[in-house]
Design a protein around this motif. Sequence first.
Motif, PDB file in Angstrom:
ATOM      1  N   CYS A   1      18.398  14.713  15.483  1.00  0.00           N
ATOM      2  CA  CYS A   1      19.520  13.994  16.086  1.00  0.00           C
ATOM      3  C   CYS A   1      19.848  12.749  15.270  1.00  0.00           C
ATOM      4  O   CYS A   1      19.080  12.320  14.397  1.00  0.00           O
ATOM      5  N   ALA A   2      20.985  12.171  15.577  1.00  0.00           N
ATOM      6  CA  ALA A   2      21.431  10.963  14.892  1.00  0.00           C
ATOM      7  C   ALA A   2      20.727   9.731  15.435  1.00  0.00           C
ATOM      8  O   ALA A   2      20.311   9.690  16.597  1.00  0.00           O
ATOM      9  N   GLY A   3      20.617   8.723  14.576  1.00  0.00           N
ATOM     10  CA  GLY A   3      20.259   7.392  15.026  1.00  0.00           C
ATOM     11  C   GLY A   3      21.528   6.628  15.333  1.00  0.00           C
ATOM     12  O   GLY A   3      22.639   7.083  15.025  1.00  0.00           O
ATOM     13  N   SER A   4      21.392   5.457  15.939  1.00  0.00           N
ATOM     14  CA  SER A   4      22.588   4.702  16.303  1.00  0.00           C
ATOM     15  C   SER A   4      22.305   3.204  16.283  1.00  0.00           C
ATOM     16  O   SER A   4      21.148   2.770  16.247  1.00  0.00           O
ATOM     17  N   VAL A   5      23.378   2.437  16.329  1.00  0.00           N
ATOM     18  CA  VAL A   5      23.240   0.979  16.370  1.00  0.00           C
ATOM     19  C   VAL A   5      24.474   0.380  17.046  1.00  0.00           C
ATOM     20  O   VAL A   5      25.595   0.843  16.837  1.00  0.00           O
ATOM     21  N   ASP A   6      24.244  -0.622  17.897  1.00  0.00           N
ATOM     22  CA  ASP A   6      25.324  -1.397  18.503  1.00  0.00           C
ATOM     23  C   ASP A   6      25.638  -2.579  17.598  1.00  0.00           C
ATOM     24  O   ASP A   6      24.725  -3.273  17.139  1.00  0.00           O
ATOM     25  N   MET A   7      26.927  -2.840  17.372  1.00  0.00           N
ATOM     26  CA  MET A   7      27.336  -3.992  16.568  1.00  0.00           C
ATOM     27  C   MET A   7      28.338  -4.815  17.368  1.00  0.00           C
ATOM     28  O   MET A   7      29.431  -4.335  17.694  1.00  0.00           O
ATOM     29  N   TYR A   8      27.955  -6.043  17.691  1.00  0.00           N
ATOM     30  CA  TYR A   8      28.774  -6.918  18.514  1.00  0.00           C
ATOM     31  C   TYR A   8      29.457  -7.961  17.626  1.00  0.00           C
ATOM     32  O   TYR A   8      28.801  -8.822  17.040  1.00  0.00           O
TER      33      TYR A   8
ATOM     34  N   ALA B   1      21.580  32.177  20.029  1.00  0.00           N
ATOM     35  CA  ALA B   1      20.982  30.842  19.927  1.00  0.00           C
ATOM     36  C   ALA B   1      20.399  30.625  18.533  1.00  0.00           C
ATOM     37  O   ALA B   1      19.875  31.555  17.899  1.00  0.00           O
ATOM     38  N   GLU B   2      20.472  29.382  18.064  1.00  0.00           N
ATOM     39  CA  GLU B   2      19.974  29.039  16.732  1.00  0.00           C
ATOM     40  C   GLU B   2      19.540  27.582  16.701  1.00  0.00           C
ATOM     41  O   GLU B   2      19.873  26.795  17.583  1.00  0.00           O
ATOM     42  N   PHE B   3      18.782  27.253  15.665  1.00  0.00           N
ATOM     43  CA  PHE B   3      18.378  25.869  15.468  1.00  0.00           C
ATOM     44  C   PHE B   3      19.582  25.032  15.044  1.00  0.00           C
ATOM     45  O   PHE B   3      20.473  25.509  14.334  1.00  0.00           O
ATOM     46  N   ALA B   4      19.596  23.773  15.467  1.00  0.00           N
ATOM     47  CA  ALA B   4      20.698  22.884  15.110  1.00  0.00           C
ATOM     48  C   ALA B   4      20.247  21.437  15.263  1.00  0.00           C
ATOM     49  O   ALA B   4      19.220  21.154  15.888  1.00  0.00           O
ATOM     50  N   ALA B   5      21.000  20.549  14.668  1.00  0.00           N
ATOM     51  CA  ALA B   5      20.840  19.119  14.904  1.00  0.00           C
ATOM     52  C   ALA B   5      22.094  18.638  15.619  1.00  0.00           C
ATOM     53  O   ALA B   5      23.130  19.297  15.611  1.00  0.00           O
ATOM     54  N   VAL B   6      22.018  17.473  16.243  1.00  0.00           N
ATOM     55  CA  VAL B   6      23.135  16.981  17.044  1.00  0.00           C
ATOM     56  C   VAL B   6      23.490  15.567  16.619  1.00  0.00           C
ATOM     57  O   VAL B   6      22.603  14.743  16.346  1.00  0.00           O
TER      58      VAL B   6
END
Length: 425
Positions: A152-159, A364-369
């Motif tokens: 999966c993706a990482g994320s970040v909040d930017m204020y 069904a298959e492998f995946a990233a999100v």
Amino acid sequence: MQKVMDYFKQICKIPHCSFETDEMREYLVKHAKKNGFTVQIDEAGNIYTFKGEPKICLQSHYDMVCVGNAPKIELVEKDGILSAKDSSLGADNGIGVAISLVMMDEFSDLEVIFTNNEEVGLWGAARFEFKTKSKKLLNLDSEEDFRVSIGCAGSVDMYATSKIEKKKINGYAYKLAIDDFPGGHSGTEIDKNIPNAIKFLIKFVKENKGKLSFIDGGERRNSIPAKAFLTAVFDKEISSFPKYIKSEFIGKKDIEIYKNSDEIVDMLCIFSQGVRSFNKDLKIPEDSINLSTVKEKNEVLEVLFFARSMSKEGLENSKFETKVLANNFGFDIVSENQTTPWKPEINDFSKAVLKNLKKYSPNAEFAAVHAGLECGVFIGQDEKLLATSIGPNIHSPHSVNERLEIDSVGIITDAVRGLLKDLIG
């Protein structure tokens, strides 16, 4: 499946917006104790419960993104689809919770984690205080029944913030609003080009040489804005508005505007909403960024940008580019709640999950999100942990258009039950 749906409908009756989850926590604890599970709760409100000698851990989160009338949820069922009238549904992740409740009714030698406040930056998982007894974790927070998520993706909040200072000018003042854009998930739906209400409203102001007096837009950090409201002043009457903008003329008069109105408008116009790069191998966005909210808070104008990436380097680049943009228009900027991407990995556990899912979903298959999953956080806390994620078909989560395919719930329920029978017996 019917029992899962019955539990989910009960969940929908209990308020559980992020940071307002006490009543739901009591409900889940009561269910666990009724089934003879030992229950532990940490300071973040995460629920860790186990029975016997666990062979696998089921994990879901018990908060929801409340949009529209939520937490008042009026269910609508039609043609095999469950939705909610004028609100988000909370299938993300109420269905995962409901599946876990059924499995707790049916199995021993099982452990279950219900994390708190996932929808506000994986907040609960990052503060989880316990160690799982098994080394296999099945997350139930995916949203396609043909996908076994292994990354999966990482994320970040930017204020970005600017002190509010105002001055008076004379002109034609209007209240403008967009309140019916579709909205959507800023990760899994960021590639659908869903219109951002803030961007569209600001574009109109810029095109007509307006000055901002007030602005309030967006709903949540991880939602594409469906609503935006502002007051603007123009040097002449506006003869016509686009159909999607609701307008109210409030007079030709002296009115206060932001001293840095031009800088605010230009920054929001120049900001590029959506997918920044695409991963051809994973067939999902590699990097994306969402303009989530614009709010007045404590005499400060706060703009929240929410970036996602499948790599640490991508997150850092988004932070750099957004900082340059904000600073160039006189805004300060800080980053918070950064999460690490979960690098895709196929292992024996993920293979077992896929094998069971294929019995009911042959394609069904492998995946990233391109969204956040708590698997990455848990793996960061315990490198020996094997994690995988599955879930039923949920469309447009984090919006009033959220829809759940009921038959798909049966597919995931059967796959989870089959996996538990293989591992527990």
